[in-house]
Design a protein around this motif. Sequence first.
Motif, PDB file in Angstrom:
ATOM      1  N   ALA A 314      37.392 -13.552  -5.261  1.00 19.07           N
ATOM      2  CA  ALA A 314      38.412 -14.535  -4.875  1.00 19.07           C
ATOM      3  C   ALA A 314      39.762 -14.218  -5.496  1.00 19.07           C
ATOM      4  O   ALA A 314      40.797 -14.634  -4.989  1.00 19.07           O
ATOM      5  N   CYS A 315      39.772 -13.460  -6.582  1.00 21.47           N
ATOM      6  CA  CYS A 315      41.013 -13.038  -7.226  1.00 21.47           C
ATOM      7  C   CYS A 315      41.394 -11.635  -6.756  1.00 21.47           C
ATOM      8  O   CYS A 315      42.569 -11.354  -6.486  1.00 21.47           O
ATOM      9  N   GLY A 316      40.412 -10.767  -6.610  1.00 24.52           N
ATOM     10  CA  GLY A 316      40.674  -9.387  -6.195  1.00 24.52           C
ATOM     11  C   GLY A 316      41.400  -9.294  -4.871  1.00 24.52           C
ATOM     12  O   GLY A 316      42.204  -8.384  -4.652  1.00 24.52           O
ATOM     13  N   ILE A 317      41.150 -10.245  -3.985  1.00 20.06           N
ATOM     14  CA  ILE A 317      41.770 -10.206  -2.655  1.00 20.06           C
ATOM     15  C   ILE A 317      43.296 -10.284  -2.755  1.00 20.06           C
ATOM     16  O   ILE A 317      44.017  -9.610  -2.003  1.00 20.06           O
ATOM     17  N   SER A 318      43.835 -11.056  -3.690  1.00 16.05           N
ATOM     18  CA  SER A 318      45.291 -11.161  -3.846  1.00 16.05           C
ATOM     19  C   SER A 318      45.887  -9.853  -4.337  1.00 16.05           C
ATOM     20  O   SER A 318      46.967  -9.445  -3.914  1.00 16.05           O
ATOM     21  N   VAL A 319      45.180  -9.197  -5.253  1.00 13.92           N
ATOM     22  CA  VAL A 319      45.656  -7.923  -5.793  1.00 13.92           C
ATOM     23  C   VAL A 319      45.731  -6.887  -4.675  1.00 13.92           C
ATOM     24  O   VAL A 319      46.734  -6.191  -4.499  1.00 13.92           O
TER      25      VAL A 319
END
Length: 366
Positions: A314-319
Amino acid sequence: MGHFDAGHELKKPWIETPLIESATLSKAAGCRIFLKIESLQPSGSFKSRGIGNLVLTSLADPSNNGKTLHFFSSSAGNAGLAAVVASRDLGCACTVVVPLSASPMMVEKLRAAGASDVIRQGASWFEADAHLRETFIENEDTKPDSLTRNIYIPPFNHPDIWRGAGTMVDEMVRQLPPGCCGKADTFCSFPADAIICSVGGGGLLNGIVGGLERHLPTDRSTMPSKKAVRVIAVETAGADALAHSLRHGSLYTLPAITSQAITLGALCVAPQTFKNAQSPPPGVEVISVVGTDADAARGVVRLCDELRLEVELACGISVQVGLDRLKEVMPDLTPDSRVVIVVCGGSAVTPEMITDYRQKLANGWR
Protein backbone atom coordinates in the motif's frame (compact mmCIF):
# COMPACT_ATOMS: atom_id res chain seq x y z
CA MET A 1 -6.08 6.03 33.87
CA GLY A 2 -7.21 8.05 30.85
CA HIS A 3 -8.30 11.10 32.91
CA PHE A 4 -7.77 14.51 31.38
CA ASP A 5 -6.42 17.26 33.62
CA ALA A 6 -7.14 20.65 32.05
CA GLY A 7 -3.93 22.08 33.52
CA HIS A 8 -1.71 19.40 32.00
CA GLU A 9 -0.42 19.52 28.42
CA LEU A 10 -0.75 16.10 26.83
CA LYS A 11 2.13 14.78 24.74
CA LYS A 12 1.38 14.25 21.05
CA PRO A 13 1.37 10.51 20.25
CA TRP A 14 3.19 11.05 16.95
CA ILE A 15 6.58 12.44 15.97
CA GLU A 16 8.02 14.81 13.38
CA THR A 17 9.43 12.51 10.70
CA PRO A 18 12.47 13.13 8.47
CA LEU A 19 12.17 14.46 4.92
CA ILE A 20 14.98 13.04 2.78
CA GLU A 21 16.01 14.04 -0.74
CA SER A 22 17.05 10.94 -2.67
CA ALA A 23 19.69 11.42 -5.39
CA THR A 24 19.06 8.03 -7.06
CA LEU A 25 15.27 8.30 -7.04
CA SER A 26 15.54 11.91 -8.29
CA LYS A 27 17.72 10.75 -11.19
CA ALA A 28 15.20 8.02 -12.07
CA ALA A 29 12.24 10.43 -11.93
CA GLY A 30 13.85 13.37 -13.71
CA CYS A 31 13.14 15.83 -10.89
CA ARG A 32 13.90 16.38 -7.20
CA ILE A 33 12.30 13.59 -5.17
CA PHE A 34 11.82 14.05 -1.43
CA LEU A 35 10.61 11.21 0.79
CA LYS A 36 8.52 11.92 3.92
CA ILE A 37 9.37 8.90 6.07
CA GLU A 38 6.11 8.19 7.92
CA SER A 39 7.13 4.55 8.46
CA LEU A 40 9.12 5.88 11.46
CA GLN A 41 5.96 6.86 13.37
CA PRO A 42 5.44 5.07 16.74
CA SER A 43 2.90 2.67 15.19
CA GLY A 44 4.92 2.17 11.99
CA SER A 45 2.63 4.24 9.76
CA PHE A 46 1.18 7.72 9.14
CA LYS A 47 -1.96 6.56 11.00
CA SER A 48 -0.24 7.64 14.25
CA ARG A 49 -0.95 11.26 13.30
CA GLY A 50 -4.66 11.13 12.53
CA ILE A 51 -5.74 8.51 15.01
CA GLY A 52 -3.37 9.95 17.61
CA ASN A 53 -5.03 13.33 17.10
CA LEU A 54 -8.50 11.82 17.55
CA VAL A 55 -7.40 10.22 20.86
CA LEU A 56 -5.76 13.49 21.96
CA THR A 57 -8.83 15.58 21.03
CA SER A 58 -11.12 13.18 22.91
CA LEU A 59 -8.99 13.49 26.05
CA ALA A 60 -8.98 17.29 25.77
CA ASP A 61 -12.77 17.48 25.28
CA PRO A 62 -14.19 19.27 28.36
CA SER A 63 -17.23 16.92 28.36
CA ASN A 64 -14.82 14.03 29.07
CA ASN A 65 -13.11 15.81 31.98
CA GLY A 66 -12.80 13.42 34.94
CA LYS A 67 -13.99 10.40 32.94
CA THR A 68 -11.97 7.29 32.18
CA LEU A 69 -11.91 6.85 28.40
CA HIS A 70 -11.78 3.47 26.66
CA PHE A 71 -11.10 3.55 22.91
CA PHE A 72 -12.48 1.02 20.41
CA SER A 73 -11.09 0.40 16.92
CA SER A 74 -12.30 -2.01 14.23
CA SER A 75 -9.15 -2.50 12.20
CA ALA A 76 -6.78 -5.43 11.97
CA GLY A 77 -4.23 -3.22 10.25
CA ASN A 78 -2.40 0.05 10.67
CA ALA A 79 -5.40 2.00 12.03
CA GLY A 80 -5.91 -0.53 14.83
CA LEU A 81 -2.21 -0.52 15.69
CA ALA A 82 -2.14 3.29 15.71
CA ALA A 83 -5.18 3.35 18.03
CA VAL A 84 -3.55 0.92 20.46
CA VAL A 85 -0.18 2.72 20.49
CA ALA A 86 -1.68 6.22 20.86
CA SER A 87 -4.09 5.09 23.60
CA ARG A 88 -1.32 3.28 25.45
CA ASP A 89 1.03 6.30 25.25
CA LEU A 90 -1.71 8.56 26.65
CA GLY A 91 -2.61 6.17 29.46
CA CYS A 92 -5.89 4.81 28.07
CA ALA A 93 -7.26 1.36 27.28
CA CYS A 94 -7.96 0.33 23.69
CA THR A 95 -9.94 -2.67 22.45
CA VAL A 96 -9.70 -3.78 18.83
CA VAL A 97 -12.35 -5.82 17.03
CA VAL A 98 -10.89 -7.64 14.01
CA PRO A 99 -12.53 -9.83 11.36
CA LEU A 100 -11.79 -13.56 11.35
CA SER A 101 -9.72 -12.96 8.22
CA ALA A 102 -7.18 -10.86 10.16
CA SER A 103 -3.65 -12.26 9.90
CA PRO A 104 -2.28 -13.94 13.05
CA MET A 105 0.81 -11.70 12.71
CA MET A 106 -1.27 -8.50 13.01
CA VAL A 107 -3.37 -9.90 15.87
CA GLU A 108 -0.13 -10.67 17.72
CA LYS A 109 1.22 -7.17 16.96
CA LEU A 110 -1.94 -5.59 18.38
CA ARG A 111 -1.62 -7.63 21.57
CA ALA A 112 2.11 -6.96 21.89
CA ALA A 113 1.53 -3.20 21.44
CA GLY A 114 -0.75 -3.22 24.50
CA ALA A 115 -4.34 -3.74 23.31
CA SER A 116 -6.52 -4.39 26.34
CA ASP A 117 -8.41 -6.94 24.22
CA VAL A 118 -8.45 -8.18 20.61
CA ILE A 119 -11.86 -9.61 19.70
CA ARG A 120 -12.27 -11.69 16.53
CA GLN A 121 -15.72 -11.24 15.03
CA GLY A 122 -17.28 -11.33 11.57
CA ALA A 123 -16.13 -12.36 8.11
CA SER A 124 -15.18 -8.83 7.01
CA TRP A 125 -14.17 -5.45 8.42
CA PHE A 126 -17.76 -4.30 7.87
CA GLU A 127 -19.10 -7.06 10.17
CA ALA A 128 -16.37 -6.50 12.77
CA ASP A 129 -17.15 -2.78 12.76
CA ALA A 130 -20.92 -3.35 13.08
CA HIS A 131 -20.31 -5.68 16.06
CA LEU A 132 -18.05 -3.12 17.74
CA ARG A 133 -20.50 -0.24 17.40
CA GLU A 134 -23.53 -2.29 18.41
CA THR A 135 -21.83 -3.88 21.44
CA PHE A 136 -19.67 -1.10 22.84
CA ILE A 137 -20.78 2.26 21.44
CA GLU A 138 -24.52 2.36 20.71
CA ASN A 139 -25.58 0.36 23.79
CA GLU A 140 -23.25 2.09 26.22
CA ASP A 141 -24.59 3.54 29.47
CA THR A 142 -24.33 7.29 28.75
CA LYS A 143 -25.74 8.76 31.96
CA PRO A 144 -24.19 12.22 32.60
CA ASP A 145 -22.74 11.06 35.94
CA SER A 146 -21.06 7.99 34.40
CA LEU A 147 -17.32 7.92 35.15
CA THR A 148 -16.38 6.00 32.02
CA ARG A 149 -16.90 6.61 28.32
CA ASN A 150 -16.34 4.37 25.30
CA ILE A 151 -15.07 6.18 22.21
CA TYR A 152 -15.25 4.83 18.67
CA ILE A 153 -12.19 5.25 16.44
CA PRO A 154 -13.01 4.91 12.72
CA PRO A 155 -10.09 4.01 10.43
CA PHE A 156 -10.21 7.18 8.30
CA ASN A 157 -13.56 9.00 8.22
CA HIS A 158 -13.32 11.72 10.88
CA PRO A 159 -12.30 15.42 10.73
CA ASP A 160 -9.90 15.03 13.70
CA ILE A 161 -8.14 12.20 11.82
CA TRP A 162 -7.76 14.42 8.74
CA ARG A 163 -6.43 17.31 10.83
CA GLY A 164 -3.86 15.01 12.41
CA ALA A 165 -2.72 13.69 9.04
CA GLY A 166 -2.39 17.28 7.82
CA THR A 167 0.36 18.00 10.38
CA MET A 168 2.82 16.38 7.95
CA VAL A 169 2.19 19.29 5.54
CA ASP A 170 3.19 21.77 8.27
CA GLU A 171 6.44 19.81 8.66
CA MET A 172 7.08 19.75 4.89
CA VAL A 173 6.85 23.56 4.80
CA ARG A 174 9.61 23.75 7.43
CA GLN A 175 11.73 20.90 6.06
CA LEU A 176 11.76 21.56 2.30
CA PRO A 177 14.40 23.96 0.96
CA PRO A 178 12.88 27.46 0.53
CA GLY A 179 10.94 27.72 -2.74
CA CYS A 180 11.17 30.16 -5.65
CA CYS A 181 14.97 30.24 -5.94
CA GLY A 182 14.66 34.02 -6.46
CA LYS A 183 12.55 33.74 -9.62
CA ALA A 184 10.11 36.65 -9.68
CA ASP A 185 7.53 34.91 -11.87
CA THR A 186 7.22 31.84 -9.69
CA PHE A 187 4.22 31.39 -7.42
CA CYS A 188 5.74 29.82 -4.33
CA SER A 189 3.34 29.66 -1.42
CA PHE A 190 4.15 25.95 -0.93
CA PRO A 191 7.74 24.79 -1.53
CA ALA A 192 6.88 21.69 -3.62
CA ASP A 193 5.09 21.16 -6.92
CA ALA A 194 3.41 17.88 -5.98
CA ILE A 195 2.72 15.46 -3.13
CA ILE A 196 2.17 11.79 -3.91
CA CYS A 197 0.13 9.71 -1.45
CA SER A 198 -1.62 6.35 -1.33
CA VAL A 199 -5.41 6.28 -0.95
CA GLY A 200 -7.47 3.68 0.89
CA GLY A 201 -10.42 5.45 2.51
CA GLY A 202 -8.76 8.81 2.02
CA GLY A 203 -7.82 10.00 5.51
CA LEU A 204 -4.30 10.83 4.30
CA LEU A 205 -5.51 12.58 1.14
CA ASN A 206 -7.99 14.69 3.14
CA GLY A 207 -5.26 15.63 5.61
CA ILE A 208 -2.88 16.69 2.83
CA VAL A 209 -5.53 18.74 0.99
CA GLY A 210 -6.57 20.41 4.26
CA GLY A 211 -2.93 21.06 5.18
CA LEU A 212 -2.21 22.64 1.78
CA GLU A 213 -5.32 24.80 2.11
CA ARG A 214 -3.94 26.20 5.37
CA HIS A 215 -0.62 27.12 3.76
CA LEU A 216 -1.82 28.54 0.44
CA PRO A 217 -2.72 32.27 0.28
CA THR A 218 -6.21 33.23 1.40
CA ASP A 219 -7.02 34.74 -2.00
CA ARG A 220 -6.25 32.05 -4.55
CA SER A 221 -8.68 33.26 -7.23
CA THR A 222 -5.86 34.96 -9.15
CA MET A 223 -3.41 32.09 -8.70
CA PRO A 224 -2.34 30.74 -12.13
CA SER A 225 -3.81 27.26 -12.63
CA LYS A 226 -0.45 25.82 -13.71
CA LYS A 227 0.90 26.80 -10.28
CA ALA A 228 -1.61 24.66 -8.40
CA VAL A 229 0.00 22.14 -6.07
CA ARG A 230 -0.76 18.68 -7.42
CA VAL A 231 -1.79 15.90 -5.05
CA ILE A 232 -1.32 12.60 -6.85
CA ALA A 233 -3.74 10.09 -5.30
CA VAL A 234 -2.51 6.55 -5.92
CA GLU A 235 -4.40 3.26 -5.69
CA THR A 236 -3.86 -0.33 -6.85
CA ALA A 237 -6.27 -2.00 -9.28
CA GLY A 238 -8.72 -4.00 -7.18
CA ALA A 239 -8.61 -1.46 -4.34
CA ASP A 240 -9.37 1.60 -6.47
CA ALA A 241 -12.62 2.91 -5.00
CA LEU A 242 -11.64 6.56 -5.59
CA ALA A 243 -10.82 6.06 -9.29
CA HIS A 244 -14.15 4.24 -9.78
CA SER A 245 -16.02 7.03 -7.95
CA LEU A 246 -14.43 9.72 -10.14
CA ARG A 247 -15.35 7.79 -13.29
CA HIS A 248 -18.96 7.34 -12.09
CA GLY A 249 -19.28 10.92 -10.91
CA SER A 250 -20.54 9.72 -7.51
CA LEU A 251 -19.40 7.60 -4.56
CA TYR A 252 -18.83 4.04 -5.74
CA THR A 253 -18.59 0.94 -3.56
CA LEU A 254 -16.34 -1.86 -4.78
CA PRO A 255 -17.96 -5.31 -4.67
CA ALA A 256 -14.76 -6.73 -3.11
CA ILE A 257 -11.07 -5.95 -2.63
CA THR A 258 -9.11 -8.02 -5.15
CA SER A 259 -5.73 -6.26 -4.77
CA GLN A 260 -2.99 -7.80 -2.64
CA ALA A 261 -2.50 -4.33 -1.13
CA ILE A 262 -5.21 -5.11 1.39
CA THR A 263 -4.40 -2.19 3.69
CA LEU A 264 -5.70 0.06 0.88
CA GLY A 265 -8.86 -2.01 1.16
CA ALA A 266 -11.69 0.44 1.75
CA LEU A 267 -14.68 -0.66 -0.32
CA CYS A 268 -15.75 2.99 -0.50
CA VAL A 269 -13.83 6.20 0.19
CA ALA A 270 -15.08 8.82 2.66
CA PRO A 271 -17.52 11.35 1.12
CA GLN A 272 -14.99 14.12 1.89
CA THR A 273 -12.32 12.21 -0.06
CA PHE A 274 -14.51 12.12 -3.16
CA LYS A 275 -15.32 15.82 -2.74
CA ASN A 276 -11.63 16.76 -2.37
CA ALA A 277 -10.69 14.73 -5.45
CA GLN A 278 -13.57 15.88 -7.65
CA SER A 279 -13.55 19.57 -6.72
CA PRO A 280 -10.48 20.41 -4.61
CA PRO A 281 -10.00 23.87 -3.12
CA PRO A 282 -8.47 26.59 -5.36
CA GLY A 283 -4.71 26.19 -5.71
CA VAL A 284 -4.87 22.38 -5.36
CA GLU A 285 -5.27 19.84 -8.16
CA VAL A 286 -5.93 16.17 -7.34
CA ILE A 287 -4.88 13.58 -9.93
CA SER A 288 -6.04 9.96 -9.56
CA VAL A 289 -3.59 7.26 -10.68
CA VAL A 290 -4.03 3.47 -10.52
CA GLY A 291 -1.16 0.96 -10.69
CA THR A 292 -0.86 -2.81 -10.40
CA ASP A 293 0.12 -5.00 -7.45
CA ALA A 294 3.38 -5.70 -9.30
CA ASP A 295 4.03 -1.93 -9.48
CA ALA A 296 3.48 -1.79 -5.72
CA ALA A 297 5.91 -4.68 -5.19
CA ARG A 298 8.54 -2.91 -7.34
CA GLY A 299 8.16 0.15 -5.12
CA VAL A 300 8.58 -1.95 -1.96
CA VAL A 301 11.76 -3.61 -3.31
CA ARG A 302 13.14 -0.27 -4.51
CA LEU A 303 12.62 1.39 -1.12
CA CYS A 304 14.22 -1.59 0.61
CA ASP A 305 17.28 -1.41 -1.67
CA GLU A 306 17.54 2.38 -1.77
CA LEU A 307 16.81 3.33 1.86
CA ARG A 308 16.74 0.00 3.74
CA LEU A 309 13.09 0.67 4.63
CA GLU A 310 10.48 -2.10 4.86
CA VAL A 311 7.00 -0.96 3.81
CA GLU A 312 3.74 -2.54 2.67
CA LEU A 313 2.44 -2.80 -0.88
CA ALA A 314 0.00 0.00 0.00
CA CYS A 315 3.03 2.28 0.42
CA GLY A 316 5.21 0.85 -2.35
CA ILE A 317 2.64 1.81 -4.97
CA SER A 318 3.21 5.55 -4.32
CA VAL A 319 6.97 5.17 -4.66
CA GLN A 320 6.69 3.32 -7.97
CA VAL A 321 4.08 5.62 -9.49
CA GLY A 322 6.20 8.58 -8.41
CA LEU A 323 9.11 7.24 -10.39
CA ASP A 324 7.48 5.65 -13.43
CA ARG A 325 4.37 7.74 -14.15
CA LEU A 326 5.34 11.23 -13.04
CA LYS A 327 6.08 12.64 -16.52
CA GLU A 328 2.73 11.24 -17.68
CA VAL A 329 0.71 13.06 -14.99
CA MET A 330 2.97 16.15 -14.84
CA PRO A 331 3.90 17.01 -18.45
CA ASP A 332 5.55 20.26 -17.29
CA LEU A 333 8.03 18.38 -15.06
CA THR A 334 11.56 19.82 -15.06
CA PRO A 335 14.78 18.77 -13.25
CA ASP A 336 14.00 21.56 -10.72
CA SER A 337 10.45 20.35 -9.98
CA ARG A 338 10.02 19.18 -6.38
CA VAL A 339 7.91 16.16 -5.60
CA VAL A 340 7.27 14.77 -2.10
CA ILE A 341 6.39 11.08 -1.84
CA VAL A 342 4.69 10.14 1.44
CA VAL A 343 6.33 6.90 2.58
CA CYS A 344 3.21 6.01 4.56
CA GLY A 345 4.73 2.82 6.02
CA GLY A 346 2.72 -0.10 7.27
CA SER A 347 3.27 -2.96 9.69
CA ALA A 348 1.86 -5.90 7.71
CA VAL A 349 5.18 -6.66 6.01
CA THR A 350 8.11 -8.95 6.76
CA PRO A 351 11.56 -9.40 5.15
CA GLU A 352 10.32 -12.76 3.84
CA MET A 353 7.44 -11.07 2.01
CA ILE A 354 9.85 -8.63 0.35
CA THR A 355 12.06 -11.55 -0.74
CA ASP A 356 8.95 -13.19 -2.21
CA TYR A 357 8.04 -10.00 -4.13
CA ARG A 358 11.58 -9.80 -5.48
CA GLN A 359 11.40 -13.41 -6.71
CA LYS A 360 7.97 -12.97 -8.34
CA LEU A 361 9.14 -9.79 -10.12
CA ALA A 362 12.24 -11.65 -11.40
CA ASN A 363 9.86 -14.32 -12.74
CA GLY A 364 7.91 -11.77 -14.77
CA TRP A 365 5.18 -10.52 -12.40
CA ARG A 366 3.39 -7.66 -14.17
